[in-house]
Enzyme design. Structure first.
Site, short mmCIF file in Angstrom:
data_model
loop_
_atom_site.label_atom_id
_atom_site.label_comp_id
_atom_site.label_asym_id
_atom_site.label_seq_id
_atom_site.Cartn_x
_atom_site.Cartn_y
_atom_site.Cartn_z
N CYS A 16 -70.93 5.19 -26.04
CA CYS A 16 -71.12 6.61 -25.73
C CYS A 16 -69.79 7.25 -25.34
CB CYS A 16 -72.14 6.77 -24.62
SG CYS A 16 -71.71 5.96 -23.08
N ARG A 30 -80.39 3.03 -25.27
CA ARG A 30 -79.28 2.10 -25.04
C ARG A 30 -79.45 1.37 -23.72
NH1 ARG A 30 -74.54 4.32 -23.88
NH2 ARG A 30 -73.77 2.19 -23.80
N ILE A 48 -64.35 8.55 -11.17
CA ILE A 48 -64.29 7.43 -12.10
C ILE A 48 -64.13 7.94 -13.53
CG2 ILE A 48 -65.44 5.33 -12.88
CD1 ILE A 48 -64.77 5.35 -9.91
N ARG A 79 -69.50 -0.35 -26.50
CA ARG A 79 -68.23 -0.62 -25.84
C ARG A 79 -68.23 -1.99 -25.15
NH1 ARG A 79 -66.14 -0.25 -20.75
NH2 ARG A 79 -63.89 0.07 -20.66
N PRO A 87 -60.01 3.07 -21.75
CA PRO A 87 -59.14 2.18 -22.51
C PRO A 87 -59.40 0.72 -22.21
CG PRO A 87 -57.94 3.15 -20.69
CD PRO A 87 -59.28 3.82 -20.72
N VAL A 88 -58.95 -0.15 -23.13
CA VAL A 88 -59.14 -1.59 -22.97
C VAL A 88 -57.82 -2.27 -22.60
CG1 VAL A 88 -61.07 -1.61 -24.58
CG2 VAL A 88 -58.75 -2.06 -25.43
N ASP A 89 -56.83 -1.48 -22.23
CA ASP A 89 -55.53 -2.07 -21.97
C ASP A 89 -55.55 -3.06 -20.81
OD1 ASP A 89 -55.98 0.35 -20.44
OD2 ASP A 89 -53.95 0.14 -19.67
N LEU A 90 -56.39 -2.83 -19.80
CA LEU A 90 -56.46 -3.77 -18.68
C LEU A 90 -57.02 -5.12 -19.12
CD1 LEU A 90 -57.68 -1.47 -15.76
CD2 LEU A 90 -55.43 -2.52 -16.01
N LYS A 125 -79.15 -4.03 -17.53
CA LYS A 125 -78.43 -4.00 -18.81
C LYS A 125 -76.96 -4.39 -18.62
CE LYS A 125 -76.38 -0.42 -20.20
NZ LYS A 125 -75.09 0.10 -20.75
#
Length: 434
Positions: free
Chosen positions: A116, A404, A334, A92, A122-125, A22
């Site tokens: 989930c 999922r 993580i 995501r 975050p998506v800042d990277l 996946k």
């Protein structure tokens, strides 16, 4: 809404085939937007996350055909640059559309994605990486709005995050860099097999990528007219493989798991072996036999980026440790908040103490069936494993989490001799899809 009814105490036996990954399929599907030539992707698992991605690709204007694990995609007539909130909020991994859209169309509008809830992701990277290539970014009405009127330009980007390299961030940057002018060097790149699989797909398409699987990836930009159509087979799902390996160690006298890649699951195999269980790979490494050890013992796990022990397997190992004599410890570096499954395992009789990103598990002789609620994809897998080993019947609510990422999980378990059935869930624990 559905729930899974599991009657515990039935030993598993036989063999099971692992589906395509996946986590590899999602960025590969997104990467199909880079070319206007048709691509054909084999062994795409039929799970809700890949279904959502295919729906988004169709909404963007791609022509998509799907049958029996094969997905054919063509975006020869051009594609849109705006994805709808209703689709993106469900997953995501939709964030990996940023790279190919910015590379090909030089602009995009993408709602902040959902998925989930397992802690802050975050998506800042991703944003910083594309900004380094020259993208302009702003937030408007809950959307990420990006553009690069003059195209993207290669540079050196460090993808190191607070908790290690970001896999989807590496994917996004790699896809964006395929059509960027000049050379892009990704430092502190994720080394996961899914990143390598994406690079292999892109190279088949005509990209020039070197070093995937190492901490430094180099992408030499090509022109859009240099990209071509291709065929690609997705790698086996290493987390599904690991989940069935744990099932073999928990509740079987031995099961054989086919369509695997030994290298990708070596950390799980080593841990199970260290804990006294039998793990035997076929000479080619594409099949593995796993059986519960005669004298199992506890273990200590600290999650880390590949090739370390995967965070996506700690919940399943926690279920195993719940029935393993002695004391075991699991630390997740993580996603330190990823222990919501522990409270549900405790409802079944597990002895677990969670504190500050760690779980201390004191093995008990048996678990008992109970109504439990899945909180995320891998937590739900842990609850299924615990239910298979428990005495009595367990009801697992919010089954959509399992769907999922696990293709036909209940059918595969039935094939191994488990007593499971899927029914409609009308109880208050069913909840709502996020």
């Amino acid at each position: 809404m559905e729930k899974l009814i599991v009657e515990g105490g039935h030993l598993l036996k036989g063999c099971v085939n692992i589906s395509g990954s996946k986590n590899a399929s999602l960025p590969i599907l997104a990467a199909s937007l880079l070319t206007d030539k048709p691509v054909c992707i084999y062994r795409v698992p039929d799970v809700t996350d890949t279904n959502y991605m295919i729906q988004i690709l169709s909404q963007l204007g791609a022509s998509v055909e799907r049958a029996s694990g094969t997905v054919r995609i063509s975006s020869s007539d051009g594609i849109g640059v705006s994805a709808s909130y209703e689709q993106v909020r469900k997953m995501r991994a939709s964030i990996c559309l940023l790279g190919p859209l910015m590379a090909r169309m030089r602009r995009c509008t993408l709602p902040l994605p959902g998925g989930c809830v397992i802690g802050d992701r975050p998506v800042d990277l991703h944003v910083r990486a594309l900004q380094a290539l020259g993208a302009r970014v702003r937030m408007k009405d809950g959307n990420l709005v990006m553009d690069a009127p003059n195209g993207l330009v290669g540079t050196t980007v460090d993808m190191r995050g607070e908790n290690g390299p970001t896999v989807l961030g590496t994917d996004n940057l790699m896809m964006a860099a395929v059509l960027a002018r000049g050379t892009t060097v990704i430092e502190s790149a994720a080394r996961e097999p899914e990143v390598v699989d994406l690079a292999n797909f892109l190279n088949k398409m005509g990209a020039k990528i070197e070093g995937a699987g190492s901490r430094t990836i180099t992408i030499h930009g090509v022109g859009h007219d240099e990209l071509r159509g291709c065929e690609h087979t997705v790698i086996p799902d290493r987390i599904e493989t690991g989940t069935f390996m744990v099932a073999g160690a928990m509740i079987s006298e031995g099961i054989t798991i086919n369509r695997v890649c030994r290298e990708h699951v070596q950390a799980v195999a080593d841990m199970l072996t260290d804990c006294g269980h039998t793990v035997r790979f076929a000479p080619g490494g594409d099949s593995v036999f796993v059986a519960r050890g005669k004298a199992p013992r506890g273990g200590v796990i600290t999650t880390s980026p590949y090739p370390g022990f995967p965070t996506d397997m700690q919940a399943q190992m926690t279920a195993l440790f719940s029935l393993t004599p002695g004391i075991s410890a699991v630390k997740d570096d993580i996603f330190p908040q990823r222990f919501m499954h522990c409270s549900e395992l405790k409802r079944m009789g597990a002895n677990i103490k969670v504190d500050n990103g760690s779980a201390l598990i004191n093995g008990v002789e048996s678990l008992s069936g109970a109504p439990v609620m899945a909180s995320d994809l891998r937590a739900s897998a842990a609850l299924v494993l615990a239910a298979l080993a428990a005495e009595g019947t367990t009801e697992i609510h919010r089954l959509y989490h399992i769907d999922r990422g696990y293709e036909l999980l209940d059918d595969k378990l039935l094939g191994l001799g488990a007593h499971v059935r899927r029914v409609q869930d009308t109880s208050s624990r069913g909840g709502e899809v996020l």
